[in-house]
Design an enzyme around this catalytic site. Structure first.
Site, PDB file in Angstrom:
ATOM      1  N   ARG A 170      -3.127 -11.926   8.068  1.00 27.13           N
ATOM      2  CA  ARG A 170      -1.916 -11.267   7.574  1.00 27.13           C
ATOM      3  C   ARG A 170      -0.951 -12.256   6.937  1.00 27.13           C
ATOM      4  O   ARG A 170      -0.515 -12.062   5.807  1.00 27.13           O
ATOM      5  CB  ARG A 170      -1.310 -10.573   8.800  1.00 27.13           C
ATOM      6  N   THR A 171      -0.652 -13.336   7.624  1.00 29.73           N
ATOM      7  CA  THR A 171       0.348 -14.267   7.110  1.00 29.73           C
ATOM      8  C   THR A 171      -0.150 -14.952   5.845  1.00 29.73           C
ATOM      9  O   THR A 171       0.584 -15.120   4.873  1.00 29.73           O
ATOM     10  CB  THR A 171       0.714 -15.309   8.177  1.00 29.73           C
ATOM     11  N   LYS A 230     -13.411 -33.621   8.942  1.00 32.50           N
ATOM     12  CA  LYS A 230     -14.048 -34.940   8.846  1.00 32.50           C
ATOM     13  C   LYS A 230     -13.169 -36.017   9.469  1.00 32.50           C
ATOM     14  O   LYS A 230     -13.419 -37.200   9.287  1.00 32.50           O
ATOM     15  CB  LYS A 230     -14.291 -35.304   7.377  1.00 32.50           C
ATOM     16  N   ARG A 289       0.130 -23.552   8.229  1.00 28.72           N
ATOM     17  CA  ARG A 289      -0.101 -22.948   9.548  1.00 28.72           C
ATOM     18  C   ARG A 289      -0.893 -23.994  10.333  1.00 28.72           C
ATOM     19  O   ARG A 289      -1.902 -24.505   9.853  1.00 28.72           O
ATOM     20  CB  ARG A 289      -0.903 -21.650   9.389  1.00 28.72           C
ATOM     21  N   HIS A 318       7.916 -19.651  13.936  1.00 30.98           N
ATOM     22  CA  HIS A 318       7.261 -18.908  12.865  1.00 30.98           C
ATOM     23  C   HIS A 318       8.407 -18.261  12.090  1.00 30.98           C
ATOM     24  O   HIS A 318       8.668 -17.066  12.214  1.00 30.98           O
ATOM     25  CB  HIS A 318       6.316 -17.863  13.474  1.00 30.98           C
TER      26      HIS A 318
END
Lengths: 310, 426
Positions: free
Chosen positions: A58-59, A86, A108, A136
């Site tokens: 969603r975000t 890596k 995020r 958030h």
């Protein structure tokens, strides 16, 4: 007011005026979404990297659509397909993105402080799309935007945030935003997930959902994560639902005009009854729609301040 | 023959001999001598008026990273940092790579230190193999190579039965056991003090209880086994209370405190600066008060740094992913003098020197920490009123991970001698 921040990394650091300015800008962008042509040239020529080091649908899509509507060029990057796997450090990954002349990085990340870490080291704008259990910000902004839209103002309203508060970045950003806008906030949940330390932030803490049902103007239900149960924060999903779920019976005790919110993704039958989630009092999908406008505002305001040194 | 030295008219503070007076101090052939013996003999004079002449300071808690992680610190660079901080002896922790859990690693460090270190380097051996908390390390073989104590520092033996047997076994070699007090279940993935700030910041909390419960265990085990246990880097007020009560009952339990735990609080983590990340973590203002109280009333008998170098690129990462630990050797004396002696007046200058000399020497049975005639001439000259600003770029360490960069302090070592040889001077 004039916006001077190149980054949006937390609500805690924003003033009330800055929050209001963001919400007003979002309201203007929401108008754009009602037109036939939903696109404006505000960020034409700017490059945005959606850097999602933790899963999100969603975000990420919300930011992506917001960037498209502002005419920015968008690249999506997931941790699983990036060099983070890596062993490349967050700093090196970001500096490479900057060397590619990315103007805005939406991050995020599973670690608290990750967005701030990048913001302090890059000339590009950094927008926090969720950092661990910390903040958030755009979620809180879309929540207060939705409340304002439905109720005219946040000031003086009683907002109950219910669920796994301890591990929730949504809760923290909401607490900061709601308090700055003059709401009364009560946190509700099991004592293991709502420690008393929160009271010092200026909110009330309750471990009985019945205590807030009749007083709340807004109930914001947070997703309950099954992994918490495994770590003995509560005994079972069933017991959680019995004690804290917004069941039909409990929903009947809410004020008639109370708003029911949820940041998604919802667990039907756990924190909220399935029918209640789809009822007229639920503004869950309005939140999603408003998220687009709020993210357009954040990208637009910060994107104009950031500068890539190249 | 080395030229004899005469320290002129300094304030000689030698807590082991209850000495505190303005006098001359002589060094002949690397040992403390009677100043009268220098009359008529050629010698070099050092003016110490206004300065304190103390036994060489001892830091019983440092990480020098050799063998295995020389990019962070070597025995040579760590020793130079020690000298610049006023330290003539250091005690190295065994969490190197490989860990110090065999006679051969002890011997390797001893050889390396003899060749490269400008200060005395004492070695601790692991309690358990690989510091894994399970099987006993070859304690007897390491004792033969001269380790001064046992510890699994960086880790903590979780199994109380294993710890009990280790304590009983160590008694045979008269070795004290030092413990990094941390209950793994209670601490989990904690990276900062569990409290208001961890709640606001959304960072996993490291509860004070996770330390206190092991300090309590150690009190009971030390009482049962009779082996002295030294609780390392105590950070919580509750630990000080447990230690105070245990010592009042005559249990052979001691504790040390590090400078950062009284100079900083958990609020500093707001910046997400990983130089505020160490284990145990910075705690609340109330804990700081109780730690200072414990130093003032004699519950805490030893000060140490937990000097833990890490490279800049290792520390410049997300807070939760950064390694624990900060530098300490070059700033600890300044921080403690500034806070304990000058600002808080919690202890006197002679008492502070005792916590850094006679007390650690007694715990580990080191023939150091005194200015008695005939003793090895490890000497630290201190200007207790010198005001200075910490500059990490002047550090002798290989690493730069200090939270004290730019901090103004009052009090500093100005000259360090090991066995009569000057190893550092400001």
């Amino acid at each position: 007011m004039s916006w001077t921040r190149k980054d949006l990394v937390s609500i805690e650091e924003l003033s009330r005026e800055e929050i209001v300015h963001l919400l007003e800008t979002a309201a203007a962008f929401k108008q754009v979404g009602t037109r036939d042509i939903k696109k404006v040239p505000a960020l034409r020529g700017k490059t945005l990297v959606n850097f999602f080091a933790e899963p999100s649908t969603r975000t990420r899509i919300s930011f992506e659509l917001a960037a498209f509507r502002l005419s920015a060029d968008v690249v999506n990057m997931a941790a699983s397909t990036s060099s983070l796997t890596k062993g490349e450090s967050l700093k090196d990954t970001a500096r490479n993105l900057e060397a590619l002349l990315a103007d805005i990085i939406v991050l995020r990340h599973s670690c608290a402080g990750a967005a701030r870490f990048l913001a302090e080291r890059l000339g590009a704008s950094v927008i926090n799309a969720g950092d661990g259990a910390h903040e958030h910000p755009t979620q809180a902004l879309l929540d207060v935007f939705t409340i304002t839209e439905k109720r005219g103002s946040v000031e003086g309203l009683h907002v109950a945030i219910i669920g796994d508060i301890l591990f929730s970045r949504v809760a923290r950003s909401n607490i900061h935003a709601l308090l700055k806008l003059g709401a009364k906030v009560t946190l509700v949940g099991p004592s293991t997930l709502v420690p008393r330390h929160f009271e010092k932030m200026g909110v009330c803490v309750s471990h009985r959902i019945e205590e807030v049902l009749e007083a709340a103007d807004v109930v914001n239900l947070l997703r309950i994560q099954h992994e918490r149960q495994q770590k003995a924060y509560f005994p079972s999903i069933g017991e959680y639902n019995a004690l804290f779920g917004l069941t039909r019976e409990r929903a009947r005790r809410l004020k008639p005009d109370a708003l029911i919110m949820h940041p998604g993704p919802i667990n039907r039958g756990v924190e909220i009854d399935s029918g209640i989630a789809d009822s007229g009092r639920s503004v869950i999908l309005d939140q999603v729609t408003n998220g687009l406008a709020v993210r357009m505002a954040a990208l637009y305001l910060c994107g104009r301040v950031g500068s890539v040194t190249g | 023959m080395k030229e004899p030295l005469l320290f002129r008219q300094g304030r000689i503070i030698d807590p082991a001999n209850h000495r505190d007076e303005i006098a001359d101090l002589a060094i002949v052939e690397g040992r403390i001598a009677d100043p009268a013996a220098l009359e008529g003999r050629p010698h070099r004079e050092i003016d110490c008026r206004g300065l304190v002449v103390a036994p060489g300071l001892i830091d019983i808690h440092v990480h020098f990273r050799e063998p295995g992680q020389a990019a962070k610190e070597t025995i040579a660079t760590g020793a130079r940092a020690a000298a610049a901080g006023g330290f003539t002896s250091v005690v190295c922790m065994p969490n190197t790579s490989p860990t110090v859990d065999s006679a051969s690693v002890v011997r390797w460090i001893n050889d390396k230190a003899r060749e490269e270190a400008c200060v005395n380097v004492y070695i601790t051996g692991a309690i358990t193999r690989g510091i894994a908390g399970e099987e006993l390390a070859p304690i007897g073989s390491m004792a033969k190579e001269g380790i001064v104590a046992l510890t699994d520092d960086g880790h903590c033996v979780q199994n109380h039965e294993t710890m009990r047997r280790a304590l009983e076994y160590a008694r045979m070699f008269d070795l004290p056991v030092m413990d990094h007090c941390q209950d793994y279940n209670l601490v989990g993935k904690g990276v900062m003090h569990e409290g208001y700030w961890s709640t606001v910041l959304g960072l996993p909390g490291w509860p004070a209880l996770g330390e206190e419960i092991i300090v309590q265990r150690n009190a009971q085990l030390a009482e049962l086994c009779g082996t002295p246990i030294h609780c390392q880097h105590l950070s919580s007020g509750g630990s000080v209370r447990i230690l105070r009560e245990a010592r009042a009952r005559g249990i052979p339990l001691t504790g040390e405190i590090c400078p950062h735990h009284i100079a900083l609080t958990d609020e500093a983590v707001r910046s997400f600066d990983t130089n505020y990340k160490m284990n145990p973590p910075l705690r609340s203002g109330r804990d700081v008060e109780e730690l200072i109280g414990g130093i003032a009333d004699g519950t805490i008998t030893i000060l140490a740094s937990d000097h833990a170098p890490h490279g800049e690129f290792e520390k410049e990462v997300e807070f939760e992913q950064a390694p624990f630990g900060i530098l300490g050797l070059e700033t600890e004396l300044g921080v403690f003098l500034d806070i304990l002696v000058h600002r808080r007046k919690a202890i006197s200058l002679p008492r502070l020197i005792e916590l850094y000399t006679a007390n650690p020497a007694r715990l580990l049975k080191l023939e150091r920490g005194t200015l008695s005639p005939g003793a090895v001439a490890d000497v630290t000259v201190i200007n207790p009123d010198l005001e200075w600003t910490v500059d990490k770029n002047e550090s002798f360490s290989r690493s730069r991970n200090t939270p004290f960069h730019g901090r103004e302090l009052k009090g500093r070592a100005v000259r360090t001698l090991v066995a009569g040889e000057e190893v550092w001077a400001l």
